[in-house]
Design an enzyme around this catalytic site. Sequence first.
Site, mmCIF file in Angstrom:
data_model
loop_
_atom_site.group_PDB
_atom_site.id
_atom_site.type_symbol
_atom_site.label_atom_id
_atom_site.label_comp_id
_atom_site.label_asym_id
_atom_site.label_seq_id
_atom_site.Cartn_x
_atom_site.Cartn_y
_atom_site.Cartn_z
ATOM 1 C CE LYS A 162 -2.629 -11.843 -5.591
ATOM 2 N NZ LYS A 162 -4.091 -11.692 -5.764
ATOM 3 C CD GLU B 83 3.977 3.285 -3.378
ATOM 4 O OE1 GLU B 83 3.557 3.958 -2.419
ATOM 5 O OE2 GLU B 83 4.930 3.641 -4.081
ATOM 6 C CB CYS C 284 -3.488 4.299 0.080
ATOM 7 S SG CYS C 284 -3.099 4.875 -1.573
ATOM 8 C CD GLU D 180 -5.412 2.343 5.114
ATOM 9 O OE1 GLU D 180 -5.035 1.167 5.266
ATOM 10 O OE2 GLU D 180 -5.068 3.044 4.155
HETATM 11 P P1 NAD Z 1 -4.322 -6.490 0.862
HETATM 12 O O1 NAD Z 1 -3.016 -6.234 1.497
HETATM 13 O O2 NAD Z 1 -5.294 -7.341 1.579
HETATM 14 O O3 NAD Z 1 -4.130 -7.164 -0.568
HETATM 15 C C1 NAD Z 1 -3.358 -6.575 -1.591
HETATM 16 C C2 NAD Z 1 -2.893 -7.648 -2.554
HETATM 17 O O4 NAD Z 1 -2.028 -8.551 -1.844
HETATM 18 C C3 NAD Z 1 -4.016 -8.521 -3.116
HETATM 19 O O5 NAD Z 1 -3.729 -8.812 -4.467
HETATM 20 C C4 NAD Z 1 -3.939 -9.776 -2.271
HETATM 21 O O6 NAD Z 1 -4.422 -10.913 -2.911
HETATM 22 C C5 NAD Z 1 -2.428 -9.892 -2.063
HETATM 23 N N1 NAD Z 1 -2.019 -10.682 -0.890
HETATM 24 C C6 NAD Z 1 -2.725 -10.939 0.235
HETATM 25 N N2 NAD Z 1 -1.997 -11.713 1.071
HETATM 26 C C7 NAD Z 1 -0.814 -11.962 0.458
HETATM 27 C C8 NAD Z 1 0.360 -12.683 0.832
HETATM 28 N N3 NAD Z 1 0.473 -13.334 1.977
HETATM 29 N N4 NAD Z 1 1.406 -12.702 -0.039
HETATM 30 C C9 NAD Z 1 1.352 -12.032 -1.204
HETATM 31 N N5 NAD Z 1 0.252 -11.335 -1.612
HETATM 32 C C10 NAD Z 1 -0.813 -11.300 -0.784
HETATM 33 O O7 NAD Z 1 -4.914 -5.046 0.547
HETATM 34 P P2 NAD Z 1 -6.322 -4.671 -0.063
HETATM 35 O O8 NAD Z 1 -7.329 -4.937 1.007
HETATM 36 O O9 NAD Z 1 -6.509 -5.288 -1.404
HETATM 37 O O10 NAD Z 1 -6.138 -3.099 -0.304
HETATM 38 C C11 NAD Z 1 -6.331 -2.182 0.696
HETATM 39 C C12 NAD Z 1 -5.033 -1.700 1.283
HETATM 40 O O11 NAD Z 1 -4.146 -1.258 0.251
HETATM 41 C C13 NAD Z 1 -5.187 -0.511 2.198
HETATM 42 O O12 NAD Z 1 -4.427 -0.666 3.361
HETATM 43 C C14 NAD Z 1 -4.637 0.654 1.372
HETATM 44 O O13 NAD Z 1 -4.168 1.729 2.131
HETATM 45 C C15 NAD Z 1 -3.576 -0.001 0.593
HETATM 46 N N6 NAD Z 1 -3.274 0.783 -0.618
HETATM 47 C C16 NAD Z 1 -2.107 1.488 -0.663
HETATM 48 C C17 NAD Z 1 -1.808 2.266 -1.777
HETATM 49 C C18 NAD Z 1 -0.538 3.051 -1.874
HETATM 50 O O14 NAD Z 1 -0.163 3.394 -2.965
HETATM 51 N N7 NAD Z 1 0.145 3.327 -0.780
HETATM 52 C C19 NAD Z 1 -2.704 2.320 -2.837
HETATM 53 C C20 NAD Z 1 -3.885 1.589 -2.743
HETATM 54 C C21 NAD Z 1 -4.155 0.813 -1.620
#
Ligand code: NAD
Length: 455
Positions: free
Chosen positions: A154, A229, A263, A356
């Site tokens: 997803k 992650e 991230c 962040e």
């Molecule tokens: P997000 O948490 O808003 O969304 C990530 C994914 O989760 C999306 O596909 C979203 O649709 C899904 N999602 C949202 N709510 C959900 C729920 N209740 N249940 C299941 N899935 C759900 O994050 P984002 O805004 O897309 O990405 C940014 C964040 O990701 C930042 O905090 C960044 O640090 C982190 N990130 C971490 C890494 C790592 O490897 N540590 C890498 C890239 C990004």
Amino acid sequence: MSTLAVIEPATERVLAEVARAGVDETDAAVARAKAAFPGWRAVAPGDRAILLRRVATALEHESAALAVLEARNAGKPIGDARGEIAMVVETFNYYAGAPERLTGETIPVSGGVDMTFHEPLGVCALITPWNFPLAIASWKVAPALAAGNTVVLKPAELTPLTSLELERIALDAGIPEGVLNVVVGPGSVCGQRLVEHPDVAKVAFTGSTEVGARIAAAAAASIKRVTLELGGKSPNLIFADADLERAAGAAPAAVFGNAGQDCCARSRILVERSVHEEFLRLLEPVITAIRVGDPLDAETTMGPLISAEQRASVAAFVGDRAPVAIRGSTPEGPGYWYPPTVLSPVDPADRAAREEIFGPVACLIPFDSEHEAIRLANDTVYGLSGSIWTGDGGRALRVARALEAGVISINSNSSVRVTTPFGGFKQSGVGRELGPHALEHYSELKNVFYSTEGG
Ligand code: NAD
């Protein structure tokens, strides 16, 4: 089925309309993955390896078009997008080597032979963010398939296009129907359904710490395997004995790469006080040389942010009283632009230094001793990455061991390699991706005892 408009952040125009999945479509994807699992796990390891290599070759063949699509959808400079697609190819090639190397052990016991096996888990739900869409998808899809699982991927609603391409390419390359399924829809609907679905064995998630915590809590109800992650607020430690020109030349890319939506961004630059002013002076020309603009222009080094909401959220960290020391420029007109910005000096207690930002804003924080540098670096709920710049080898290793983070680099800002483990301490996550270690998270260890004594 309703549709979802995918926006191009550099133009604010609709790039594509895609089918929007809901609970029913998510359930159907899980059912396909469940039905395909017995067949896929039974594919001989050598044949699974051949199929994964074919996916890598097909991706490589289409890499130019995939890079343009990623650049347009995620708003990243085309050179960066090409690098990410090359990494996707490398990831599939690397894990193509895994099926035949997932060997168990024999353990000395009395009365028989004891052996271990790595068994696949079943259906894995892979939930990804919008900042490195296909790269992060490949870090999950390739090891999951290599270990014999089937998957439902997803992608983030904002950037689903290259994941949909991956599904098509994998099918064309010979991955059997149902083994790799992509559902595009809201996280609160499709993501949540995947996390709660009784037929999903494991959730691999990359995204915000807030959503990660919700996923871990929901997955606990059925004891699903979970790897996370999550976010970061990583430090870049600059000691006075470092090669300051090199450190200042490299520091901006570590914060402003991917417009800061990374991230691993080293967004807290901790500088020894005696060289703080000199470091700032060296930093300025590097920041003002950053070219913010059209992602498809080869000269561009920074694109727009992903959305208007993301830009508003970043801007809220840089209020009227923020100590703006250096600021780049942005194009006029449509596009979610935000200039590369350095705040200095920043109080470590300020919100900008603690949360962040996920945008092109760096905080410079002075320190007076190695002890204080380590204390400040670790004074965060996160623990993803970090860099140490020093000419003293003993200090470099001392500080590297003291930092509470999963990915450290010395006199470098590199974080991610296909062959080495990647992941966070503390609230930056659970588990590791990439390298051989990722495979442990996509299989269960089984122990079998075979009696040779008839008892
Ligand atoms: P997000 O948490 O808003 O969304 C990530 C994914 O989760 C999306 O596909 C979203 O649709 C899904 N999602 C949202 N709510 C959900 C729920 N209740 N249940 C299941 N899935 C759900 O994050 P984002 O805004 O897309 O990405 C940014 C964040 O990701 C930042 O905090 C960044 O640090 C982190 N990130 C971490 C890494 C790592 O490897 N540590 C890498 C890239 C990004």
